[in-house]
Design a protein around this motif. Structure first.
Motif, PDB file in Angstrom:
ATOM      1  N   VAL A   6       0.854  -1.186   0.000  1.00 35.14           N
ATOM      2  CA  VAL A   6       0.000   0.000   0.000  1.00 35.14           C
ATOM      3  C   VAL A   6       0.891   1.238   0.000  1.00 35.14           C
ATOM      4  O   VAL A   6       1.636   1.480   0.958  1.00 35.14           O
ATOM      5  N   GLY A   7       0.833   2.001  -1.076  1.00 33.11           N
ATOM      6  CA  GLY A   7       1.588   3.236  -1.168  1.00 33.11           C
ATOM      7  C   GLY A   7       0.696   4.432  -0.960  1.00 33.11           C
ATOM      8  O   GLY A   7      -0.435   4.309  -0.493  1.00 33.11           O
ATOM      9  N   ILE A   8       1.187   5.599  -1.326  1.00 36.00           N
ATOM     10  CA  ILE A   8       0.364   6.805  -1.188  1.00 36.00           C
ATOM     11  C   ILE A   8      -0.305   7.171  -2.510  1.00 36.00           C
ATOM     12  O   ILE A   8      -1.133   8.086  -2.537  1.00 36.00           O
ATOM     13  N   TRP A   9       0.059   6.462  -3.585  1.00 34.47           N
ATOM     14  CA  TRP A   9      -0.564   6.720  -4.881  1.00 34.47           C
ATOM     15  C   TRP A   9      -1.332   5.514  -5.405  1.00 34.47           C
ATOM     16  O   TRP A   9      -2.245   5.668  -6.213  1.00 34.47           O
ATOM     17  N   LYS A  10      -0.954   4.320  -4.949  1.00 33.11           N
ATOM     18  CA  LYS A  10      -1.592   3.112  -5.470  1.00 33.11           C
ATOM     19  C   LYS A  10      -1.346   1.947  -4.523  1.00 33.11           C
ATOM     20  O   LYS A  10      -0.531   2.033  -3.590  1.00 33.11           O
ATOM     21  N   VAL A  11      -2.064   0.854  -4.775  1.00 37.67           N
ATOM     22  CA  VAL A  11      -1.888  -0.394  -4.031  1.00 37.67           C
ATOM     23  C   VAL A  11      -1.586  -1.488  -5.049  1.00 37.67           C
ATOM     24  O   VAL A  11      -2.184  -1.531  -6.128  1.00 37.67           O
ATOM     25  N   CYS A  12      -0.635  -2.353  -4.733  1.00 37.70           N
ATOM     26  CA  CYS A  12      -0.201  -3.390  -5.667  1.00 37.70           C
ATOM     27  C   CYS A  12      -0.106  -4.742  -4.978  1.00 37.70           C
ATOM     28  O   CYS A  12       0.123  -4.818  -3.759  1.00 37.70           O
ATOM     29  N   PHE A  13      -0.282  -5.802  -5.766  1.00 38.73           N
ATOM     30  CA  PHE A  13      -0.092  -7.163  -5.252  1.00 38.73           C
ATOM     31  C   PHE A  13       0.217  -8.091  -6.418  1.00 38.73           C
ATOM     32  O   PHE A  13      -0.024  -7.758  -7.582  1.00 38.73           O
ATOM     33  N   ILE A  14       0.771  -9.240  -6.100  1.00 40.88           N
ATOM     34  CA  ILE A  14       1.108 -10.252  -7.094  1.00 40.88           C
ATOM     35  C   ILE A  14      -0.044 -11.245  -7.206  1.00 40.88           C
ATOM     36  O   ILE A  14      -0.580 -11.711  -6.197  1.00 40.88           O
ATOM     37  N   SER A  15      -0.436 -11.561  -8.432  1.00 34.04           N
ATOM     38  CA  SER A  15      -1.529 -12.514  -8.657  1.00 34.04           C
ATOM     39  C   SER A  15      -1.154 -13.461  -9.788  1.00 34.04           C
ATOM     40  O   SER A  15      -0.467 -13.082 -10.738  1.00 34.04           O
ATOM     41  N   TYR A  16      -1.610 -14.714  -9.663  1.00 34.96           N
ATOM     42  CA  TYR A  16      -1.377 -15.710 -10.698  1.00 34.96           C
ATOM     43  C   TYR A  16      -2.618 -15.933 -11.559  1.00 34.96           C
ATOM     44  O   TYR A  16      -2.631 -16.798 -12.426  1.00 34.96           O
TER      45      TYR A  16
END
Length: 209
Positions: free
Chosen positions: A48-58
């Motif tokens: 969780v950043g201040i501009w976006k949220v990211c995660f790894i998905s298969y």
């Protein structure tokens, strides 16, 4: 020149501090969330950043491959906590103020090393640069401290359903952006104090015989 060694160090520290501030601003690793549902978040970790949220998905990827999914925050995401919106604005201000501090210091050092003995001009630009450095450091300190507080208290975020993010993690920890921001604060405040400490050398008048 011999009286401006601290100010030269202030420029070096301020440059590194400004770069780290910029790195922290663009980093997505402000908070590291550990989640138990790995249906979509395959690795069980989201950033969780201040501009976006990211995660790894298969999902939707050939076997053996992975893909990083990111969702950018928008100004209409009222569910995003105040500390994230505050970090966006304050870090942008810090980056701009730090740049002004570097510009003022460069101008003052230029006059010093070129032998332009304009006492008032040199002293004022070092002082202005020092104030910009300190102001930039405080602008970084507030969001870093606020977000670190939220991490240590495991506070939740009500993400919109389209983000595929749970509202609460199993656990969370501070990401790399927070210690980078802390180092930036220290360097910027040191730069400011060094710049403000400048004193123009007093030249003794020759004794007439």
């Amino acid at each position: 020149v011999s009286t401006s060694h601290l100010q030269l160090a202030a420029f070096a520290l301020g440059t590194v501090g400004w770069i780290l501030c910029t790195v922290s601003l663009g980093s997505v690793e402000w908070r590291v969330w550990h989640v138990d549902n790995t249906t979509i978040i395959s690795s069980g970790i989201a950033w969780v950043g201040i501009w976006k949220v990211c995660f790894i998905s298969y999902l939707h990827v050939s076997p053996g491959y992975k893909e990083e999914f990111c969702h950018k925050f928008s100004g209409y995401d009222f569910s995003i906590p105040h500390e994230i919106h505050a970090a966006q604005g304050l870090l942008l201000i810090a980056m701009f103020m730090g740049l002004l501090g570097l510009t003022a210091t460069i101008f003052a050092l230029r006059n010093v090393y070129m032998g332009i003995t304009h006492k008032t001009l040199i002293t004022r630009f070092f002082l202005v640069g020092g104030f910009f450095y300190i102001f930039a450091g405080l602008c970084v300190l507030i969001p870093v401290s606020w977000n670190f507080y939220s991490v240590t208290h495991n506070q939740s975020i009500a993400f919109p359903p389209s983000y595929y993010m749970p509202s609460s993690p199993v656990a969370q920890e501070a990401g790399a952006a927070i210690p980078i921001g802390i180092i930036a604060v220290i360097l910027l405040l040191l730069s400011g104090s060094f710049s403000l400490s400048y004193r123009f050398p007093v030249t003794a008048n020759p004794v007439m015989k």
